[in-house]
Design an enzyme around this catalytic site. Structure first.
Site, PDB file in Angstrom:
ATOM      1  N   ARG A 365       0.747  -1.572   0.155  1.00  0.00           N
ATOM      2  CA  ARG A 365       0.046  -0.157  -0.388  1.00  0.00           C
ATOM      3  C   ARG A 365       1.139   0.994  -0.053  1.00  0.00           C
ATOM      4  NH1 ARG A 365      -2.773  -3.051   3.820  1.00  0.00           N
ATOM      5  NH2 ARG A 365      -4.367  -4.524   2.518  1.00  0.00           N
ATOM      6  N   VAL A 366       1.906   1.431  -0.034  1.00  0.00           N
ATOM      7  CA  VAL A 366       3.067   2.625   0.634  1.00  0.00           C
ATOM      8  C   VAL A 366       4.196   2.124  -0.240  1.00  0.00           C
ATOM      9  CG1 VAL A 366       1.895   3.012   2.903  1.00  0.00           C
ATOM     10  CG2 VAL A 366       3.978   1.701   2.711  1.00  0.00           C
TER      11      VAL A 366
END
Ligand code: ATP
Ligand code: MG
Length: 499
Positions: A365-366
């Site tokens: 997600r990052v």
């Protein structure tokens, strides 16, 4: 003048003596009231705090986990067979702590910081194993990648320094291998690595340590181990201790990577302790606070702000699933805490896809924002291509009539899967991955058999490295793939294909 000095010294000494205060060290003593299965109830031990270390007369150590009105509940850390009812227990007044610092590097420690080789650690600092996570204000967004060296992971599921990426899969799907190979890939990258083994066979842990030693990775690594033979309390403490050791380096501006292998066994150890302490069982008999057990651990992974030294702590927790069931209690909990997961599938592993990453169910997600420019430029459409291939492959299995475009798509998908295959201890550098993917995108490997792809792609890389070293160096130093490098690569690929 001399007289003055003597006077000064004597008055100074006088003042010190006057101000000196004798402070008696007071210990509190209680006695063992009840005992069984590594859990003790200690009576008459007032003013205890949660997590306090207890010393038993018989030489055993315990940790307070339950505070009641007239007694405390504690778990024994070891030597539980020596403890007797009625024996004296000393409250040490401090919580469980571990030695931290450079002295830990290259060592194998247990969760309370003792070494296995009998040689004492010469630590000057100690950290409590349970520490609050860095504050919101002290953090910054993840911006530097942590290269695992696996082309499929670094191109599609990139991990950033300070991120928490879960490695999840059934037993024997290569979970530990990804963690260990990532540690080995950090050689020369200025990353301190910690491998935390929880509830595993001692022989497996010994194998891991040997692999790290054989690959010269122990110089920058630390192993924290609580094997299956250790008490549940030790297994419970292991990841927190590993994290505290990592935090020391993070707070001193370093980059740290911790592999927690694995948190399923950690949850089981905690369940054992909780049930023995008579805490009410919840879903799957885990206690109510099992979510907090892992959330407070993984929140300690962080990317600190420049004011705080800019250190990072990356966490790679591992979870073992049963029969591919990622919606069980502990897997869903940890999935929701982490910033993404790498999902390994048994079926893929046995069909020869290694690492057996299921790209559809894996996310980061990052990490994308931390990915190197060069990698971003060559990996843009890989995920979609692979997803399309997997979807089409299902239809193709039914023996349906396939048109030429679909056939080409299938072949390319198979090719890509073959390119992503990597053996154990065979991690790639950034330039290696970028050049291979660039060549793949330019269809340089058209006509190459799947089984030959590994060899051919390496051949190409060696060719570029030998004839165009400046291009390789450019990628490694600028982390970017500029137009002139692209042109050079295009030329090199053409030459290589014509060979
Ligand atoms: P466990 O559930 O027992 O902890 P695991 O999921 O951690 O297993 P590993 O121990 O990492 O899996 O790997 C299982 C086996 O697969 C090992 O024998 C390992 O050498 C092999 N293996 C793992 N990755 C690869 C790879 N990329 N190529 C070839 N073999 C591999
Ligand atoms: Mg394993």
């Amino acid at each position: 003048m001399n007289n003055n000095l003597t006077e000064n010294i004597s008055s100074y000494l006088k003042r010190i003596i006057d101000e000196y205060e004798v402070k008696p060290i007071s210990y509190r003593y209680g006695s063992v009231e009840k005992l069984g299965d590594g859990v003790v109830r200690v009576a008459n031990l007032p003013d205890c705090c949660y997590g306090e270390l207890l010393e038993f007369e018989s030489g055993a150590y315990g940790m307070v986990l339950d505070l009641e009105e007239n007694r405390v509940g504690a778990v024994l850390l070891e030597k539980s067979n020596l403890v007797r009812v009625g024996e004296t227990v000393k409250g040490t007044g401090r919580v469980v702590r571990v030695p931290v610092g450079d002295c830990c590097l290259g060592r194998v420690l247990d969760p309370i910081g003792r070494t296995f080789d009998g040689e004492e650690l010469k630590a000057s600092e100690y950290y409590p194993v349970e520490r609050p996570a860095p504050k919101l204000i002290d953090r910054r967004p993840v911006d530097t990648p942590l290269q695992t060296g696996f082309i499929s992971i670094d191109s599609m599921i990139p991990i950033g320094r300070g991120q928490r990426e879960l490695i999840i899969g059934d037993r024997q799907t290569g979970k530990t291998s990804i963690g260990i190979d990532t540690i080995i890939n950090q050689k020369g990258q200025n990353v301190i690595c910690i491998y935390c083994a929880i509830g595993q066979k001692a022989s497996t842990v010994a194998g891991v340590i040997k692999t790290l030693r054989d690959n010269d990775a122990m110089d920058y690594s630390i192993v924290v181990s609580a094997t299956a033979a250790d008490s549940p309390a030790m297994q419970y403490l292991a990841p927190y201790s590993a994290c505290a050791i990592g935090e020391y380096f993070m707070e001193h501006g370093k980059d740290v990577l911790i592999v927690y292998d694995d948190l399923s066994k950690h949850a089981i150890a905690y369940r054992t302790m909780s049930l023995l302490l008579h805490r009410p069982p919840g879903r799957e008999a885990y206690p109510g606070d099992v979510f907090y057990l892992h959330s407070r651990l993984l929140e300690r992974a962080a990317c600190l702000s420049k004011e705080k030294g800019g250190g990072t702590l990356t966490a790679l927790p591992i979870i073992e699933t049963m029969g591919g069931n990622i919606s069980a209690y502990i897997p869903t909990n940890v999935i929701s805490i982490t910033d993404g997961q790498i999902y390994l599938e048994s079926e893929l592993f046995h069909s020869g896809v290694r690492p057996a990453v299921n790209t559809g169910l894996s996310v980061s997600r990052v990490g994308r924002s931390a990915q190197r420019e060069a990698m971003k430029k060559v990996s843009g459409s890989l995920r979609i291509e692979l997803a399309q291939y997997r979807e089409m492959a299902v239809f193709a299995r039914f023996g349906a009539d396939i048109d030429d475009t679909t056939k080409a798509l299938l072949e390319r998908g198979e090719h890509l899967t073959a390119l992503f295959n990597q053996g154990r201890l065979d991690t790639y550098s950034l330039s290696e991955m970028v050049i291979m993917l660039y060549a793949f995108n330019k269809k340089a490997f058209a006509g190459v058999e799947n089984s030959q792809l590994d060899e051919k792609s390496h051949e190409l890389y060696e060719f570029v490295k030998k004839n165009y070293p400046a291009a390789v160096k450019n990628i490694e130093t600028t982390y970017d793939l500029d137009d002139s490098t692209k042109e050079t690569l295009k030329k090199a690929i053409k030459e290589w294909v014509a060979l």
